[in-house]
Design an enzyme around this catalytic site. Structure first.
Site, PDB file in Angstrom:
ATOM      1  N   GLY A 116      -3.674   0.918  -6.064  1.00 11.14           N
ATOM      2  CA  GLY A 116      -3.568   2.140  -5.253  1.00 11.14           C
ATOM      3  C   GLY A 116      -2.124   2.355  -4.884  1.00 11.14           C
ATOM      4  N   TYR A 117      -1.641   3.588  -5.138  1.00  7.63           N
ATOM      5  CA  TYR A 117      -0.213   3.830  -4.865  1.00  7.63           C
ATOM      6  C   TYR A 117      -0.051   5.079  -4.004  1.00  7.63           C
ATOM      7  CZ  TYR A 117       4.510   2.288  -6.040  1.00  7.63           C
ATOM      8  OH  TYR A 117       5.776   1.757  -5.980  1.00  7.63           O
ATOM      9  N   GLY A 118      -0.906   5.186  -2.971  1.00 10.13           N
ATOM     10  CA  GLY A 118      -0.809   6.287  -2.009  1.00 10.13           C
ATOM     11  C   GLY A 118      -0.133   5.786  -0.747  1.00 10.13           C
ATOM     12  N   ASN A 119      -0.581   6.289   0.393  1.00 13.33           N
ATOM     13  CA  ASN A 119       0.054   5.922   1.665  1.00 13.33           C
ATOM     14  C   ASN A 119       0.027   4.400   1.881  1.00 13.33           C
ATOM     15  OD1 ASN A 119      -0.195   5.125   4.610  1.00 13.33           O
ATOM     16  ND2 ASN A 119       0.487   7.229   4.867  1.00 13.33           N
ATOM     17  N   ALA A 120      -1.163   3.813   1.833  1.00 12.94           N
ATOM     18  CA  ALA A 120      -1.281   2.376   2.112  1.00 12.94           C
ATOM     19  C   ALA A 120      -0.599   1.549   1.010  1.00 12.94           C
ATOM     20  CB  ALA A 120      -2.756   1.994   2.245  1.00 12.94           C
ATOM     21  N   GLY A 121      -0.818   1.894  -0.251  1.00 14.66           N
ATOM     22  CA  GLY A 121      -0.297   1.099  -1.366  1.00 14.66           C
ATOM     23  C   GLY A 121       1.207   1.190  -1.509  1.00 14.66           C
ATOM     24  N   TYR A 122       1.730   2.396  -1.482  1.00 14.99           N
ATOM     25  CA  TYR A 122       3.178   2.553  -1.695  1.00 14.99           C
ATOM     26  C   TYR A 122       3.975   1.918  -0.539  1.00 14.99           C
ATOM     27  CZ  TYR A 122       7.807   4.556  -1.627  1.00 14.99           C
ATOM     28  OH  TYR A 122       9.171   4.687  -1.545  1.00 14.99           O
ATOM     29  N   LYS A 160     -16.035   8.597  15.027  1.00 14.81           N
ATOM     30  CA  LYS A 160     -15.615   9.198  13.758  1.00 14.81           C
ATOM     31  C   LYS A 160     -16.180  10.611  13.705  1.00 14.81           C
ATOM     32  CE  LYS A 160     -13.299   7.838  10.093  1.00 14.81           C
ATOM     33  NZ  LYS A 160     -12.183   6.883  10.048  1.00 14.81           N
TER      34      LYS A 160
HETATM   35  P1  NAD Z   1      -4.203   7.846  -0.576  1.00 13.74           P
HETATM   36  O1  NAD Z   1      -5.083   8.970  -0.992  1.00 13.74           O
HETATM   37  O2  NAD Z   1      -2.850   8.125  -0.043  1.00 13.74           O
HETATM   38  O3  NAD Z   1      -4.017   6.841  -1.834  1.00 13.74           O
HETATM   39  C1  NAD Z   1      -5.080   6.341  -2.583  1.00 13.74           C
HETATM   40  C2  NAD Z   1      -4.548   5.730  -3.869  1.00 13.74           C
HETATM   41  O4  NAD Z   1      -5.632   5.100  -4.557  1.00 13.74           O
HETATM   42  C3  NAD Z   1      -3.960   6.750  -4.844  1.00 13.74           C
HETATM   43  O5  NAD Z   1      -2.799   6.214  -5.451  1.00 13.74           O
HETATM   44  C4  NAD Z   1      -5.077   6.908  -5.884  1.00 13.74           C
HETATM   45  O6  NAD Z   1      -4.585   7.270  -7.169  1.00 13.74           O
HETATM   46  C5  NAD Z   1      -5.619   5.509  -5.929  1.00 13.74           C
HETATM   47  N1  NAD Z   1      -6.986   5.450  -6.476  1.00 13.74           N
HETATM   48  C6  NAD Z   1      -8.014   6.308  -6.293  1.00 13.74           C
HETATM   49  N2  NAD Z   1      -9.087   5.916  -7.006  1.00 13.74           N
HETATM   50  C7  NAD Z   1      -8.719   4.760  -7.633  1.00 13.74           C
HETATM   51  C8  NAD Z   1      -9.381   3.878  -8.504  1.00 13.74           C
HETATM   52  N3  NAD Z   1     -10.647   4.092  -8.883  1.00 13.74           N
HETATM   53  N4  NAD Z   1      -8.708   2.787  -8.944  1.00 13.74           N
HETATM   54  C9  NAD Z   1      -7.439   2.560  -8.573  1.00 13.74           C
HETATM   55  N5  NAD Z   1      -6.756   3.375  -7.761  1.00 13.74           N
HETATM   56  C10 NAD Z   1      -7.391   4.460  -7.280  1.00 13.74           C
HETATM   57  O7  NAD Z   1      -5.071   7.004   0.460  1.00 13.74           O
HETATM   58  P2  NAD Z   1      -4.545   5.940   1.542  1.00 13.74           P
HETATM   59  O8  NAD Z   1      -4.362   6.623   2.842  1.00 13.74           O
HETATM   60  O9  NAD Z   1      -3.439   5.136   0.958  1.00 13.74           O
HETATM   61  O10 NAD Z   1      -5.864   5.036   1.694  1.00 13.74           O
HETATM   62  C11 NAD Z   1      -6.160   3.999   0.760  1.00 13.74           C
HETATM   63  C12 NAD Z   1      -7.175   3.060   1.396  1.00 13.74           C
HETATM   64  O11 NAD Z   1      -6.625   2.547   2.604  1.00 13.74           O
HETATM   65  C13 NAD Z   1      -8.506   3.718   1.787  1.00 13.74           C
HETATM   66  O12 NAD Z   1      -9.544   2.775   1.624  1.00 13.74           O
HETATM   67  C14 NAD Z   1      -8.305   4.014   3.257  1.00 13.74           C
HETATM   68  O13 NAD Z   1      -9.551   4.109   3.952  1.00 13.74           O
HETATM   69  C15 NAD Z   1      -7.520   2.802   3.670  1.00 13.74           C
HETATM   70  N6  NAD Z   1      -6.821   3.009   4.949  1.00 13.74           N
HETATM   71  C16 NAD Z   1      -5.776   3.880   5.031  1.00 13.74           C
HETATM   72  C17 NAD Z   1      -5.147   4.072   6.259  1.00 13.74           C
HETATM   73  C18 NAD Z   1      -3.956   4.991   6.404  1.00 13.74           C
HETATM   74  O14 NAD Z   1      -3.395   5.049   7.515  1.00 13.74           O
HETATM   75  N7  NAD Z   1      -3.534   5.692   5.362  1.00 13.74           N
HETATM   76  C19 NAD Z   1      -5.619   3.391   7.406  1.00 13.74           C
HETATM   77  C20 NAD Z   1      -6.685   2.499   7.282  1.00 13.74           C
HETATM   78  C21 NAD Z   1      -7.280   2.323   6.040  1.00 13.74           C
END
Ligand code: NAD
Length: 415
Positions: free
Chosen positions: A217-223, A105
């Site tokens: 969570g509605y970002g990359n992973a959630g959406y 990392k």
């Molecule tokens: P992102 O920034 O795209 O989305 C994060 C989402 O979480 C946003 O919708 C944000 O509004 C919401 N959020 C933030 N604080 C919050 C809270 N207190 N309560 C509720 N919602 C909250 O991030 P991502 O890439 O979707 O990552 C989300 C999780 O998935 C992280 O823990 C990340 O480490 C994990 N993850 C992501 C990937 C990837 O490829 N994107 C890979 C492995 C793990």
């Protein structure tokens, strides 16, 4: 900021699994610290003509199974201990997914929100130049993570290629497709999450076309999890949330309308296709599948007893505290632990590296098919181990991973 030292947490988790495994002291000792830690300070010309010194880290935790692999964070609060913890977790993640990598990392202490694109490019290039002697396609392969993106990976690949004097796409993954990125990387993490949920549902006898889902969570992973769980498994998403709160509709939400609302208004909480709920209410909903896909430490000893879902699929890293883990296990909630559940991203990163080295690129369908095989196998290894040993899935996942790394260390004559 959370005042728990993340590296101490990673060490405590290792200690717990080492005890269950009755791991030899020499192996345990070797796995408690990273093999190599680099701290670099490098100078960058800023847009106003001044020069600033930036601090960067790169941790190569363990490379017994192959070159180290892990993302780069650009964050103002980045610390060496955070990077060390994340590198340890990458070691277990690549091992459980059976990817021939160790864990690594890195990060740069900076605030991308206060930097221009030109400054970000110079920092990306400066950082890679500073660590160029320590990385490489057979040594250590970075990737994007918090506040870094495919464009930055393209600059870093370009800088490394200049230093090496040879086109070197496999030195870094998460690149744009035009410069060697893999098809299918965008939603790979969520796709992996969905494959593990499908397998868990078979074990638990959940009928997916009748199943309800809540997603925090509605970002990359959630959406993408919301989209794919409807598309691929025919489930009904009844609740979603972000940092400002959530929305619930028992008849099902319109995922894309909710996303469009978030894009326009900055939050999904005010979407009118359902009733408003808090994040804590979402976590307590009586659904078949709960997907925490936001941040760490959201299921704690205070609210774990309220979780009513049959299954918790941890798309986020570290959403459940150790105390909450015990409560969920006692209450019979089936947890798919984070470093298994969200391993789809690093798996497709590995596919990108394989394609780069072969200079031969796969179709999206080939990527999905291979991802499915890897995730399904990893899920079964962990599930079966948990059943055999009568332990929770997280402990089983640690056992599977640590054994693989320990065995490689022994065979290589390190311990
Ligand atoms: P992102 O920034 O795209 O989305 C994060 C989402 O979480 C946003 O919708 C944000 O509004 C919401 N959020 C933030 N604080 C919050 C809270 N207190 N309560 C509720 N919602 C909250 O991030 P991502 O890439 O979707 O990552 C989300 C999780 O998935 C992280 O823990 C990340 O480490 C994990 N993850 C992501 C990937 C990837 O490829 N994107 C890979 C492995 C793990």
């Amino acid at each position: 900021m959370n005042d728990v030292n993340p590296f101490e947490t990673a060490q405590r988790q290792l200690d717990k699994a080492a005890e269950v495994l009755d791991l030899e002291e020499s192996v345990h000792e070797a796995l408690r610290e990273p093999m190599r830690t680099f701290v670099v300070n490098f100078q960058v010309k800023m847009d106003d003509g001044s020069t600033k010194t930036f601090k960067g880290f790169r941790v190569q935790y363990n490379d017994a199974l192959g070159p180290t692999k892990g993302g780069l964070r650009f964050h103002p609060d980045e610390t060496l201990d955070t990077v060390k913890a994340l590198a340890a977790w990458m070691t277990w993640k690549t091992a459980v997914a059976d990817i021939p990598y160790g864990g690594g990392k890195g990060g740069v202490v900076c605030n991308p929100k206060e930097l221009s694109q030109d400054e970000l490019e110079r920092i990306s290039r400066g950082y890679i130049c500073a660590i160029s002697n320590f990385i490489g396609e057979d040594r250590d392969i970075p990737a994007p993570d918090v506040y870094t993106n495919p464009q930055m990976m393209a600059w870093m690949m370009d800088e490394y290629s200049k230093v090496a004097g040879a086109y070197s796409p496999a030195v870094i993954t998460g690149k744009p497709v035009e410069v060697g990125g893999s098809l299918g990387r965008g939603d790979a993490t969520a796709r992996g999450v969905i494959y593990t949920i499908r397998e868990a549902a078979k074990e638990l006898g959940i009928k997916l076309d009748e199943a309800t889902v809540a997603i925090q969570g509605y970002g990359n992973a959630g959406y993408y999890s919301a989209t794919l769980i409807q598309q691929l498994l025919d489930c009904t998403v009844v609740a979603v949330s972000d940092s400002q709160g959530g929305v619930v509709n028992e008849d099902g939400l319109d995922i894309d309308a909710a996303k469009a609302h978030k894009n326009e208004n900055g939050t999904v909480a005010t979407y009118e296709g359902g009733d408003r709920i808090t994040n804590n209410e979402l976590l307590a909903l009586d659904v078949d599948v709960l997907i925490p896909a936001a941040i760490e430490n959201v299921i704690t000893e205070d609210n774990a007893g309220d979780v009513s879902a049959t299954m918790v699929a941890e798309a986020a890293n570290g959403p459940t505290t150790p105390e909450a883990d015990d409560t969920l296990y006692e209450n019979g909630v089936y947890v798919i632990p984070d470093f298994l559940c969200n391993a789809g991203g690093v798996t497709v990163s590995y596919f990108e590296w394989v394609q780069n080295r072969n200079r031969y690129y796969w179709t999206e369908e080939e990527v999905y098919e291979r991802l499915d095989k890897k995730m399904t196998k990893a899920f079964k290894d962990v599930h079966n181990r948990a059943q055999q040993e009568d332990v929770d899935n997280r402990t089983a996942a640690y056992m599977v991973s640590i054994e693989k790394v320990a065995q490689a260390m022994k065979l290589r004559g390190w311990v």
